[in-house]
Design a protein around this motif. Structure first.
Motif, PDB file in Angstrom:
ATOM      1  N   ASN A  86       0.761  -1.174   0.107  1.00 36.78           N
ATOM      2  CA  ASN A  86      -0.080   0.129  -0.053  1.00 36.78           C
ATOM      3  C   ASN A  86       1.054   1.266  -0.024  1.00 36.78           C
ATOM      4  N   TRP A  87       0.899   1.959  -1.099  1.00 34.33           N
ATOM      5  CA  TRP A  87       1.916   2.986  -1.226  1.00 34.33           C
ATOM      6  C   TRP A  87       1.081   4.214  -1.333  1.00 34.33           C
ATOM      7  N   TYR A  88       1.332   5.223  -0.469  1.00 37.36           N
ATOM      8  CA  TYR A  88       0.594   6.606  -0.242  1.00 37.36           C
ATOM      9  C   TYR A  88       1.700   7.623  -0.579  1.00 37.36           C
ATOM     10  N   PRO A  89       1.872   8.093  -1.917  1.00 36.69           N
ATOM     11  CA  PRO A  89       2.832   8.807  -2.464  1.00 36.69           C
ATOM     12  C   PRO A  89       2.597  10.469  -2.154  1.00 36.69           C
ATOM     13  N   TRP A  90       1.375  10.753  -1.859  1.00 35.15           N
ATOM     14  CA  TRP A  90       0.920  12.284  -1.846  1.00 35.15           C
ATOM     15  C   TRP A  90       0.527  12.638  -0.329  1.00 35.15           C
ATOM     16  N   GLU A  91       1.173  13.326   0.261  1.00 37.36           N
ATOM     17  CA  GLU A  91       0.806  13.896   1.657  1.00 37.36           C
ATOM     18  C   GLU A  91      -0.280  14.512   1.628  1.00 37.36           C
ATOM     19  N   GLU A  92      -0.613  15.544   0.623  1.00 35.56           N
ATOM     20  CA  GLU A  92      -1.729  16.254   0.545  1.00 35.56           C
ATOM     21  C   GLU A  92      -3.117  15.323   0.183  1.00 35.56           C
ATOM     22  N   ALA A  93      -3.013  14.039  -0.267  1.00 35.01           N
ATOM     23  CA  ALA A  93      -3.910  13.027  -0.395  1.00 35.01           C
ATOM     24  C   ALA A  93      -3.714  11.940   0.224  1.00 35.01           C
ATOM     25  N   PRO A  94      -4.093  11.919   1.570  1.00 31.60           N
ATOM     26  CA  PRO A  94      -3.691  10.710   2.342  1.00 31.60           C
ATOM     27  C   PRO A  94      -4.451   9.516   2.156  1.00 31.60           C
ATOM     28  N   ARG A  95      -5.717   9.626   1.518  1.00 32.46           N
ATOM     29  CA  ARG A  95      -6.659   8.385   1.342  1.00 32.46           C
ATOM     30  C   ARG A  95      -6.414   8.094  -0.055  1.00 32.46           C
ATOM     31  N   LEU A  96      -5.376   8.625  -0.838  1.00 38.42           N
ATOM     32  CA  LEU A  96      -5.328   7.992  -2.314  1.00 38.42           C
ATOM     33  C   LEU A  96      -3.847   7.333  -2.445  1.00 38.42           C
ATOM     34  N   GLY A  97      -4.128   6.033  -2.828  1.00 43.19           N
ATOM     35  CA  GLY A  97      -2.787   5.515  -2.920  1.00 43.19           C
ATOM     36  C   GLY A  97      -2.832   4.525  -4.012  1.00 43.19           C
ATOM     37  N   ILE A  98      -1.672   3.719  -4.319  1.00 39.09           N
ATOM     38  CA  ILE A  98      -1.455   2.732  -5.313  1.00 39.09           C
ATOM     39  C   ILE A  98      -0.970   1.556  -4.761  1.00 39.09           C
ATOM     40  N   LYS A  99      -1.742   0.512  -5.057  1.00 30.65           N
ATOM     41  CA  LYS A  99      -1.600  -0.966  -4.680  1.00 30.65           C
ATOM     42  C   LYS A  99      -1.049  -2.067  -5.563  1.00 30.65           C
ATOM     43  N   PRO A 100       0.032  -2.498  -5.326  1.00 29.98           N
ATOM     44  CA  PRO A 100       0.414  -3.560  -6.305  1.00 29.98           C
ATOM     45  C   PRO A 100       0.274  -5.136  -5.247  1.00 29.98           C
ATOM     46  N   MET A 101      -0.316  -5.774  -5.932  1.00 30.84           N
ATOM     47  CA  MET A 101      -0.690  -6.962  -5.107  1.00 30.84           C
ATOM     48  C   MET A 101      -0.403  -8.325  -5.974  1.00 30.84           C
ATOM     49  N   ALA A 102      -0.053  -9.418  -5.302  1.00 32.67           N
ATOM     50  CA  ALA A 102       0.355 -10.591  -6.226  1.00 32.67           C
ATOM     51  C   ALA A 102      -0.078 -11.815  -5.089  1.00 32.67           C
ATOM     52  N   GLN A 103      -0.606 -12.700  -5.461  1.00 30.23           N
ATOM     53  CA  GLN A 103      -1.265 -13.925  -4.879  1.00 30.23           C
ATOM     54  C   GLN A 103      -0.971 -15.037  -5.441  1.00 30.23           C
ATOM     55  N   PHE A 104      -0.939 -16.383  -4.794  1.00 34.94           N
ATOM     56  CA  PHE A 104      -1.042 -17.655  -5.248  1.00 34.94           C
ATOM     57  C   PHE A 104      -2.113 -18.489  -4.327  1.00 34.94           C
ATOM     58  N   VAL A 105      -3.200 -19.118  -5.137  1.00 37.82           N
ATOM     59  CA  VAL A 105      -4.214 -19.728  -4.503  1.00 37.82           C
ATOM     60  C   VAL A 105      -4.316 -21.223  -4.901  1.00 37.82           C
ATOM     61  N   HIS A 106      -4.646 -22.014  -3.931  1.00 41.15           N
ATOM     62  CA  HIS A 106      -5.211 -23.324  -4.304  1.00 41.15           C
ATOM     63  C   HIS A 106      -6.508 -23.749  -3.755  1.00 41.15           C
ATOM     64  N   VAL A 107      -7.435 -24.090  -4.541  1.00 40.81           N
ATOM     65  CA  VAL A 107      -8.905 -24.136  -4.001  1.00 40.81           C
ATOM     66  C   VAL A 107      -9.081 -25.780  -4.393  1.00 40.81           C
ATOM     67  N   LEU A 108      -9.535 -26.291  -3.359  1.00 54.39           N
ATOM     68  CA  LEU A 108     -10.310 -27.718  -3.634  1.00 54.39           C
ATOM     69  C   LEU A 108     -11.913 -27.955  -3.111  1.00 54.39           C
ATOM     70  N   ARG A 109     -12.421 -28.472  -4.047  1.00 54.28           N
ATOM     71  CA  ARG A 109     -13.929 -28.628  -3.976  1.00 54.28           C
ATOM     72  C   ARG A 109     -14.430 -30.009  -4.180  1.00 54.28           C
ATOM     73  N   ASN A 110     -15.608 -30.234  -4.071  1.00 56.88           N
ATOM     74  CA  ASN A 110     -15.889 -31.852  -4.552  1.00 56.88           C
ATOM     75  C   ASN A 110     -15.978 -31.854  -5.945  1.00 56.88           C
ATOM     76  N   SER A 111     -16.312 -30.963  -6.695  1.00 55.39           N
ATOM     77  CA  SER A 111     -16.683 -30.630  -8.167  1.00 55.39           C
ATOM     78  C   SER A 111     -15.312 -30.236  -8.701  1.00 55.39           C
ATOM     79  N   TYR A 112     -14.429 -29.681  -8.046  1.00 51.36           N
ATOM     80  CA  TYR A 112     -13.424 -28.838  -9.144  1.00 51.36           C
ATOM     81  C   TYR A 112     -12.149 -28.609  -8.031  1.00 51.36           C
ATOM     82  N   GLU A 113     -10.976 -28.241  -8.776  1.00 56.82           N
ATOM     83  CA  GLU A 113      -9.807 -28.195  -8.218  1.00 56.82           C
ATOM     84  C   GLU A 113      -8.809 -27.368  -8.921  1.00 56.82           C
TER      85      GLU A 113
END
Length: 589
Positions: free
Chosen positions: A307-334
């Motif tokens: 969570n990057w907040y580059p602007w002091e005068e706009a404290p509620r505005l930011g830029i968000k890089p995100m990366a994730q790796f997920v594994h999901v297992l169900r009865n009908s799919y994986e």
């Protein structure tokens, strides 16, 4: 004749004395020995703990201090009566014989009525729920003072306070209110003991300046700051004058790095493990980086977010890089999912609610191990998420009772732009809670939750479809239709291109089971619910059958987190259904 009468009289006296002795012995047998100096009769709740026993009984010959070997009788009696009053026993029968106290504690004095006196007598502040019928104790009076004061301050009476006094003779509690005037919040004075820009802390403000003061919003702001980890502790203290309220902020930052661990269980996931490491102060604007992991028997994920907040005068505005790796297992799919996204995000508080908007390009790569989708697929999306939550819903998050929250997710893509298929998805979910007459603790809570979703695609629906499971519709489980197992619907196990669900729940605080674990009060609240939903094979279309499930459940606000039990029966409209049991630690409505 006289001699005979005297003998009979003597025998009668002997019999009466014997009976009296037996009664005395019986009465004496009803006493419970606490120590050599004290016997108690009656159900004392809670019982005297060890320190209290020492203050009444002394320590005897084992004590190294002369003062603790024997407590003077007068002092011991005053101390004992004080301990009894702390439990609501105002009229004990205390007898002393040969230095031993025989005390019949009697019945505790219960609260029978509450009366409000003061400048806002016509204001309905205190509901008798949770007060009437409780023992009249100093602790109860202190809690009433705090509760009424907080309620007044949440209504704009910034510097109001209340005092309570109880009449043991009548069981009436009189609450005297000094409310003062309703005031606006003017400004905030900061005492900096950190190197953060002031605007970084104001990012979490739930209140607005030049609007009526609300204590709940001030408390919510404090909890946001601590939950985020930006500060270790914070106090926002209100000061009143004739013009309005001024807040003084005292914040202690502490170490910037934070590690949180969590565990849970449920019948769907079996075990749940969570871990998060976060550095909450990468710069003066409060930018942060976090790494989190989640593991259960059916889902695992790793996530990294900046969570990057580059602007002091706009404290509620930011830029968000995100990366994730997920594994999901169900009865009908994986499947496995690798995903990365970057884009701006913005938060705002207005109109008694908070908003979060997050959007940007998103890349997804799927590898499906089981199911009807392709073995591999990829998507280049424009992903937008918008959430809105009322302040009262957020304030009572740990004990849900009122307010609403909603979330909208929109995914746009096209097969001609680096995607395996066109699969544009719209999903809307929401919850609404209503506390009947705002009782505290609640008497009845009506809960509604629901959602709709649809996918627009160029793929032909059939026994095999070229879309991974997240772009398809499945229902069933504790968050949608509780009469079915997780993602059990549709029965074809293929998934759909549209779905809806609606659930309603009514909890009965009036039927709650109250008990204690040690000195800590516990409550189990029963509830009834009914869920309904459907799935369609075409976008914006719902097919038959309609699935629904009535059920019963209970919520226990335990010492280790909320525990919920539900039992429901799932009914398709055209075939017999089945029962589904659910248990969880940590999940809410």
């Amino acid at each position: 004749m006289t001699h005979v009468k005297l003998c009979k009289l003597f025998k009668i006296c002997i019999v009466l004395i014997s009976i009296g002795g037996l009664r005395a012995a019986a009465d004496d047998g009803e006493y419970t020995k606490v120590c050599d100096k004290l016997k108690l009769k009656g159900a004392l709740s809670p019982p005297l703990h060890e320190i209290e026993k020492r203050l009444v009984c002394g320590e005897g010959d084992q004590s190294k201090s002369e003062a603790w070997r024997a407590i003077p009788s007068t002092q011991a009696e005053l101390t004992l009566r004080s301990f009894l009053k702390d439990r609501g026993y105002y009229y004990p029968d205390v007898r002393i014989q040969d230095g031993v106290f025989s005390v019949s504690v009697g019945d505790p004095t219960l609260v029978k009525a509450t009366k409000i006196q003061g400048e806002v007598e016509n204001l309905e502040l205190v509901q008798d729920r949770g007060v009437i019928g409780r023992p009249l104790t100093p602790k109860l009076l202190r809690s009433l003072n705090k509760w009424v004061t907080n309620r007044l301050q949440s209504l704009g009476y910034a510097c109001a306070f209340a005092t309570s006094e109880g009449d043991p003779g009548t069981g009436t509690v009189k609450i005297t209110i000094q409310s003062g005037q309703k005031l606006n919040l003017l400004r905030e004075t900061e005492y900096q003991e950190h190197d953060l820009n002031p605007s970084a802390l104001h990012r979490f403000d739930a209140f607005e300046f030049n609007k009526p003061f609300n204590k709940d919003l001030v408390s919510l702001t404090e909890s946001r700051l601590i939950k985020d980890g930006l500060v270790q502790s914070v106090q926002l203290i209100s000061h009143c004058d004739e013009n309005g309220v001024i807040l003084s902020q005292e914040a202690l930052t502490g170490p910037p790095r934070m590690l949180r661990l969590g565990v849970g269980v449920s019948t769907e996931s079996l075990f749940i493990l969570k871990a998060t490491w976060k550095n909450s102060r990468l710069d003066k604007n409060g930018s942060s980086i976090s790494f989190s992991g989640y593991a259960s028997a059916i889902d695992q994920s790793l996530n990294a977010t900046y969570n990057w907040y580059p602007w002091e005068e706009a404290p509620r505005l930011g830029i968000k890089p995100m990366a994730q790796f997920v594994h999901v297992l169900r009865n009908s799919y994986e499947y496995y999912l690798s995903e990365g996204q970057i884009g701006p995000f913005w938060t705002e508080d207005a109109l008694d609610q908070s908003f979060l908007i997050n959007m940007g390009p998103d890349i997804q790569y799927f590898q499906e191990l089981a199911g009807v989708g392709p073995d591999t697929s990829h998507f280049f999306n424009l992903k937008t998420m918008i959430t809105a939550m009322s302040h009262d819903f957020e304030y009572y998050m740990k004990s849900p009772r009122t307010g609403y929250s909603t979330a909208v997710t929109l995914i746009l893509n096209n097969q001609a732009l680096a995607s395996s298929a066109t699969a544009e998805k719209l999903k809307v979910d929401g919850k609404y809670l209503l506390n009947f007459k705002n009782y505290d603790p609640p008497l009845f809570i009506l809960g509604l939750r629901g959602g709709v979703a649809t996918t627009l695609t160029n793929q032909q629906f059939g026994t095999h479809i070229g879309l991974p499971p997240p772009y398809l519709s499945f229902l069933g489980g504790s968050t949608t239709i509780r009469g079915y197992n997780l993602d059990e619907l549709p029965e074809s196990q293929i998934g759909g291109l549209a779905d809806y669900y609606l659930g309603t729940e009514l909890s009965f605080g009036s039927l709650a089971w109250n008990f204690n674990i040690g000195p800590l009060p516990q409550t189990i609240v029963p509830f009834l619910f009914a869920d309904v939903g459907g799935i369609g094979n075409e976008s914006f279309q719902i097919d038959s059958p309609v699935y629904w499930s009535p059920g019963i459940g209970a919520r226990w606000a335990s010492l280790i987190g909320p525990i919920r039990f539900t039992v429901a029966r799932g009914y398709p409209s055209d075939t017999p259904g089945h029962f589904q049991f659910f248990f969880s630690l940590g999940e809410e409505f």
